[in-house]
Design a protein around this motif. Structure first.
Motif, mmCIF file in Angstrom:
data_model
loop_
_atom_site.group_PDB
_atom_site.id
_atom_site.type_symbol
_atom_site.label_atom_id
_atom_site.label_comp_id
_atom_site.label_asym_id
_atom_site.label_seq_id
_atom_site.Cartn_x
_atom_site.Cartn_y
_atom_site.Cartn_z
ATOM 1 N N ASN A 92 0.832 -1.214 0.000
ATOM 2 C CA ASN A 92 0.000 0.000 0.000
ATOM 3 C C ASN A 92 0.866 1.264 0.000
ATOM 4 O OD1 ASN A 92 -2.422 -1.523 0.086
ATOM 5 N ND2 ASN A 92 -2.224 -1.726 2.310
ATOM 6 N N GLY A 93 1.956 1.203 -0.762
ATOM 7 C CA GLY A 93 2.820 2.365 -0.926
ATOM 8 C C GLY A 93 3.861 2.557 0.153
ATOM 9 N N GLU A 94 3.836 1.715 1.189
ATOM 10 C CA GLU A 94 4.767 1.879 2.309
ATOM 11 C C GLU A 94 5.763 0.728 2.351
ATOM 12 O OE1 GLU A 94 4.664 2.369 7.191
ATOM 13 O OE2 GLU A 94 2.838 2.619 5.999
ATOM 14 N N MET A 95 7.045 1.038 2.476
ATOM 15 C CA MET A 95 8.072 0.009 2.522
ATOM 16 C C MET A 95 7.973 -0.777 3.823
ATOM 17 S SD MET A 95 10.475 -0.940 0.332
ATOM 18 C CE MET A 95 11.224 0.429 -0.567
ATOM 19 N N THR A 96 8.053 -2.104 3.703
ATOM 20 C CA THR A 96 7.954 -2.964 4.873
ATOM 21 C C THR A 96 8.807 -4.212 4.680
ATOM 22 O OG1 THR A 96 6.409 -4.111 6.345
ATOM 23 C CG2 THR A 96 5.927 -4.200 3.997
ATOM 24 N N ILE A 97 9.186 -4.827 5.766
ATOM 25 C CA ILE A 97 9.878 -6.115 5.730
ATOM 26 C C ILE A 97 8.934 -7.141 6.335
ATOM 27 C CG2 ILE A 97 11.818 -7.460 6.663
ATOM 28 C CD1 ILE A 97 13.494 -4.922 6.579
ATOM 29 N N ARG A 98 8.554 -8.142 5.551
ATOM 30 C CA ARG A 98 7.598 -9.145 6.015
ATOM 31 C C ARG A 98 8.047 -10.540 5.564
ATOM 32 N NH1 ARG A 98 2.184 -8.503 2.309
ATOM 33 N NH2 ARG A 98 3.199 -8.462 0.264
ATOM 34 N N ARG A 99 7.124 -11.432 5.210
ATOM 35 C CA ARG A 99 7.414 -12.791 4.740
ATOM 36 C C ARG A 99 8.227 -13.601 5.756
ATOM 37 N NH1 ARG A 99 5.999 -12.919 -0.782
ATOM 38 N NH2 ARG A 99 5.788 -10.814 -1.651
#
Length: 202
Positions: A92-99
């Motif tokens: 949603n346009g915001e950088m994130t670290i997931r998975r």
């Protein structure tokens, strides 16, 4: 290593009329995906970049890349350095670290891109890793568009560079091209229409 020639041989140094992610226009465009589609070339470039970083003597635990463009370059660099690899991505346009990726407190992270222009995406990834407890020890890219100063180059940082001054930036070569505001673009004045060859927004 003649990095410009490697890009030319891979048809990755494009000439035309391009709309950049910044909204500005240029006659030239670097398309690193064309270089990295050859695993042997990707490995060769990553090994050269790894040697440059190792010569600087910084301690690294993990390589982190912003998706999508930096993933292949970052993975190959991590492989050359024998380090763990993770990536950040926009949600949603915001950088994130997931998975399921985790960052330990004090984990030393180097952020790697395929190309650094102003360093905006790399900095976003760095801030996410920092918010999870990581320590950013440097930035790296296969190519530097000349807005930021890299280790071993005479090119001065431009005011638009977003990378922090207190972290080293490593890249194999500088590529400095003229960039135009749309209303000042000589290619537009000639009647040409800019197109966007990159991944973001396509």
């Amino acid at each position: 290593m003649d990095v410009a020639q490697i890009y030319k041989d891979a048809n990755a140094l494009l000439e035309g009329h391009f709309l950049l992610s910044s909204g500005k226009h240029s006659r030239y465009y670097l398309q690193s995906a064309k270089v990295l589609e050859d695993p042997k070339v990707a490995e060769t470039l990553a090994i050269a970049l790894a040697k440059m970083i190792q010569a600087h003597g910084i301690e690294i635990d993990t390589i982190c890349s912003p998706a999508l463009g930096g993933v292949l370059a970052g993975y190959e660099l991590a492989r050359a350095l024998g380090k763990r690899f993770i990536f950040a991505e926009r949600v949603n346009g915001e950088m994130t670290i997931r998975r399921g990726f985790e960052v330990k407190k004090g984990e030393k992270i180097l952020v790697c891109e395929d190309i650094i222009t102003t360093g905006g995406s790399a900095l976003e990834a760095a801030k996410v890793a920092q918010s999870m407890g990581g320590e950013i020890v440097g930035f790296a890219a296969l190519a530097n568009r000349g807005f930021c100063k890299r280790i071993g180059s005479d090119v001065s940082a431009k005011p638009t560079c977003k990378l922090p001054n207190d972290a080293p930036f490593f890249a194999l070569a500088d590529f400095e091209f003229d960039i135009y505001e749309p209303n000042e673009c000589p290619l537009c004045k000639e009647g040409s229409v800019a197109y966007k060859p990159g991944s973001r927004g396509n």
